[in-house]
Structure formats: C-alpha cells, structure tokens
Design a protein around this motif. Structure first.
Motif, PDB file in Angstrom:
ATOM      1  N   CYS A 230       1.032  -1.006   0.060  1.00 44.29           N
ATOM      2  CA  CYS A 230       0.183  -0.038   0.137  1.00 44.29           C
ATOM      3  C   CYS A 230       0.897   1.181  -0.113  1.00 44.29           C
ATOM      4  O   CYS A 230       1.971   1.406   0.800  1.00 44.29           O
ATOM      5  N   ASN A 231       0.537   2.270  -0.619  1.00 39.39           N
ATOM      6  CA  ASN A 231       1.183   3.591  -0.818  1.00 39.39           C
ATOM      7  C   ASN A 231       0.348   4.700  -0.532  1.00 39.39           C
ATOM      8  O   ASN A 231      -0.667   4.629  -1.252  1.00 39.39           O
ATOM      9  N   VAL A 232       0.534   5.608   0.448  1.00 38.64           N
ATOM     10  CA  VAL A 232      -0.284   6.865   0.687  1.00 38.64           C
ATOM     11  C   VAL A 232       0.385   7.970   0.734  1.00 38.64           C
ATOM     12  O   VAL A 232       1.696   8.007   1.269  1.00 38.64           O
ATOM     13  N   GLN A 233       0.013   8.936  -0.065  1.00 36.28           N
ATOM     14  CA  GLN A 233       0.190  10.377   0.122  1.00 36.28           C
ATOM     15  C   GLN A 233      -0.435  11.092   1.172  1.00 36.28           C
ATOM     16  O   GLN A 233      -1.682  11.343   1.163  1.00 36.28           O
ATOM     17  N   ALA A 234       0.082  11.498   2.253  1.00 37.24           N
ATOM     18  CA  ALA A 234      -0.545  12.003   3.369  1.00 37.24           C
ATOM     19  C   ALA A 234       0.259  13.527   3.755  1.00 37.24           C
ATOM     20  O   ALA A 234       1.482  13.487   3.727  1.00 37.24           O
ATOM     21  N   ALA A 235      -0.503  14.348   4.283  1.00 34.64           N
ATOM     22  CA  ALA A 235      -0.082  15.807   4.884  1.00 34.64           C
ATOM     23  C   ALA A 235      -0.041  15.655   6.206  1.00 34.64           C
ATOM     24  O   ALA A 235      -0.784  15.303   6.995  1.00 34.64           O
ATOM     25  N   THR A 236       1.310  15.665   6.611  1.00 38.28           N
ATOM     26  CA  THR A 236       1.631  15.758   8.193  1.00 38.28           C
ATOM     27  C   THR A 236       2.321  17.173   8.219  1.00 38.28           C
ATOM     28  O   THR A 236       1.608  18.108   8.366  1.00 38.28           O
ATOM     29  N   ILE A 237       3.561  17.345   8.376  1.00 38.78           N
ATOM     30  CA  ILE A 237       4.309  18.553   8.181  1.00 38.78           C
ATOM     31  C   ILE A 237       4.606  18.414   6.540  1.00 38.78           C
ATOM     32  O   ILE A 237       5.659  18.212   6.417  1.00 38.78           O
ATOM     33  N   GLY A 238       3.931  19.083   5.772  1.00 33.19           N
ATOM     34  CA  GLY A 238       4.113  18.786   4.424  1.00 33.19           C
ATOM     35  C   GLY A 238       3.848  17.609   4.020  1.00 33.19           C
ATOM     36  O   GLY A 238       3.080  16.933   4.374  1.00 33.19           O
ATOM     37  N   TRP A 239       3.800  17.280   2.569  1.00 31.51           N
ATOM     38  CA  TRP A 239       3.345  16.012   2.101  1.00 31.51           C
ATOM     39  C   TRP A 239       4.447  14.907   2.216  1.00 31.51           C
ATOM     40  O   TRP A 239       5.441  15.219   1.518  1.00 31.51           O
ATOM     41  N   ASN A 240       3.956  13.705   2.348  1.00 29.22           N
ATOM     42  CA  ASN A 240       4.920  12.756   2.546  1.00 29.22           C
ATOM     43  C   ASN A 240       4.360  11.452   1.931  1.00 29.22           C
ATOM     44  O   ASN A 240       3.164  11.178   1.786  1.00 29.22           O
ATOM     45  N   THR A 241       5.129  10.397   1.550  1.00 30.26           N
ATOM     46  CA  THR A 241       4.774   9.285   0.981  1.00 30.26           C
ATOM     47  C   THR A 241       5.039   8.236   1.816  1.00 30.26           C
ATOM     48  O   THR A 241       6.077   8.119   2.722  1.00 30.26           O
ATOM     49  N   TYR A 242       3.981   7.352   2.263  1.00 28.13           N
ATOM     50  CA  TYR A 242       4.250   6.142   3.223  1.00 28.13           C
ATOM     51  C   TYR A 242       3.790   4.882   2.556  1.00 28.13           C
ATOM     52  O   TYR A 242       3.202   4.786   1.719  1.00 28.13           O
ATOM     53  N   TRP A 243       4.649   3.817   3.116  1.00 30.11           N
ATOM     54  CA  TRP A 243       4.457   2.310   2.589  1.00 30.11           C
ATOM     55  C   TRP A 243       3.899   1.660   3.721  1.00 30.11           C
ATOM     56  O   TRP A 243       4.165   1.502   4.760  1.00 30.11           O
ATOM     57  N   GLY A 244       2.951   0.638   3.219  1.00 24.41           N
ATOM     58  CA  GLY A 244       2.796  -0.501   3.953  1.00 24.41           C
ATOM     59  C   GLY A 244       3.674  -1.595   4.337  1.00 24.41           C
ATOM     60  O   GLY A 244       4.724  -1.403   3.562  1.00 24.41           O
ATOM     61  N   GLN A 245       3.607  -2.595   5.051  1.00 24.25           N
ATOM     62  CA  GLN A 245       4.426  -3.593   5.293  1.00 24.25           C
ATOM     63  C   GLN A 245       4.754  -4.745   4.337  1.00 24.25           C
ATOM     64  O   GLN A 245       5.413  -5.352   4.132  1.00 24.25           O
ATOM     65  N   GLY A 246       3.458  -4.698   3.440  1.00 23.13           N
ATOM     66  CA  GLY A 246       3.395  -5.770   2.316  1.00 23.13           C
ATOM     67  C   GLY A 246       2.302  -6.918   2.755  1.00 23.13           C
ATOM     68  O   GLY A 246       2.523  -7.304   3.871  1.00 23.13           O
ATOM     69  N   THR A 247       1.709  -7.172   1.786  1.00 24.90           N
ATOM     70  CA  THR A 247       0.981  -8.579   2.081  1.00 24.90           C
ATOM     71  C   THR A 247       1.280  -9.536   0.793  1.00 24.90           C
ATOM     72  O   THR A 247       1.410  -9.194  -0.437  1.00 24.90           O
ATOM     73  N   GLN A 248       1.547 -10.649   1.247  1.00 29.38           N
ATOM     74  CA  GLN A 248       1.858 -11.723   0.227  1.00 29.38           C
ATOM     75  C   GLN A 248       0.592 -12.205  -0.867  1.00 29.38           C
ATOM     76  O   GLN A 248      -0.500 -12.635  -0.131  1.00 29.38           O
ATOM     77  N   VAL A 249       0.573 -12.102  -2.019  1.00 28.26           N
ATOM     78  CA  VAL A 249      -0.311 -12.616  -2.874  1.00 28.26           C
ATOM     79  C   VAL A 249       0.215 -14.042  -3.827  1.00 28.26           C
ATOM     80  O   VAL A 249       1.190 -13.517  -4.497  1.00 28.26           O
ATOM     81  N   THR A 250      -0.111 -14.851  -3.636  1.00 27.28           N
ATOM     82  CA  THR A 250       0.334 -16.198  -4.570  1.00 27.28           C
ATOM     83  C   THR A 250      -0.773 -16.816  -5.426  1.00 27.28           C
ATOM     84  O   THR A 250      -1.930 -17.110  -4.785  1.00 27.28           O
ATOM     85  N   VAL A 251      -0.638 -16.643  -6.570  1.00 26.45           N
ATOM     86  CA  VAL A 251      -1.750 -17.446  -7.492  1.00 26.45           C
ATOM     87  C   VAL A 251      -1.007 -18.578  -8.086  1.00 26.45           C
ATOM     88  O   VAL A 251       0.091 -18.678  -8.657  1.00 26.45           O
ATOM     89  N   SER A 252      -1.718 -19.787  -7.761  1.00 26.27           N
ATOM     90  CA  SER A 252      -1.081 -20.970  -8.157  1.00 26.27           C
ATOM     91  C   SER A 252      -1.901 -21.425  -9.620  1.00 26.27           C
ATOM     92  O   SER A 252      -2.880 -21.036  -9.773  1.00 26.27           O
ATOM     93  N   SER A 253      -1.078 -22.148 -10.388  1.00 30.84           N
ATOM     94  CA  SER A 253      -1.576 -22.230 -11.778  1.00 30.84           C
ATOM     95  C   SER A 253      -2.203 -23.735 -11.774  1.00 30.84           C
ATOM     96  O   SER A 253      -2.381 -24.529 -10.720  1.00 30.84           O
TER      97      SER A 253
END
Length: 118
Positions: free
Chosen positions: A95-118
C-alpha cells in the motif's frame, strides 16, 4: 507519522479473486493519493493502481479490466479487488499513501503476500 495496515493477501488458484485492504491511521491532516504497488522476487517494485482523493483512478496495463481500486475516505482505507488472477500476479503487494503531516510525504505499508497457483 502515518501507519498503514494491510490485509487480505493469501493463496488462490488462477482465475480466482482476492480483495486487499489498507487502513491508514496516525497524525495527518489529509490524504491525497492512495494506491498499490507490487514486487515479485528478483524484480523491481512496480505500480499497480492508484486513486486520488477526488476519485480519479490509474491502472497498470497488466491489471486493467481485472483489478479495481476503491477507497473509503471516511475510514482512510483503500481497497484492491483482484479478479481473474494469474500466476504472474504473484507478488508482495504494498500500500502507498500520500498524506499531509508536516508537508506532504509518501508512506508504505508492510506488504502482503499474494500467491496465485496455476
């Protein structure tokens, strides 16, 4: 600071569906763009989709017609509905978010695994 909590990843067969969620919390005044990126093993992180506060959306060509991004501004949450999943969609999704705290900053989530099997 902004904290992002992701959920919804997992293992699914090709052709199946998953829905990712990312909730933002913390000390910010407003959120602009919320989106998703993904990174497969040995590859660079790539853009998947995003959505502005006004509702404009952008998608990577590889997911157009299969993935849908949405958001609930009252809960500062962004969703990614993934349908018709393919093995090549297998990645860690961030996940990626642009949020205003002191100015605009970009924040990232920790990540979540998606696995698609054939």
């Amino acid at each position: 600071q902004v904290q992002l909590v992701e959920s919804g990843g997992g293992l699914v067969q090709a052709g199946g569906s998953l829905r990712l969620s990312c909730a933002a919390s913390g000390s910010f005044t407003t959120i602009n763009t919320m989106g998703w990126y993904r990174q497969a093993p040995g590859k660079q992180r790539e853009f998947v989709a995003d959505m502005t506060a006004g509702g404009s959306t952008t998608y990577a060509d590889s997911v157009k017609g299969r993935f849908t991004i949405s958001r609930d501004n009252t809960k500062n949450t962004v969703f990614l509905q993934m349908n018709s999943l393919k093995p090549e969609d297998t990645s860690v999704y961030y996940c990626n978010v642009q949020a205003a705290t002191i100015g605009w900053n970009t924040y990232w989530g920790q990540g979540t695994q998606v696995t698609v099997s054939s």
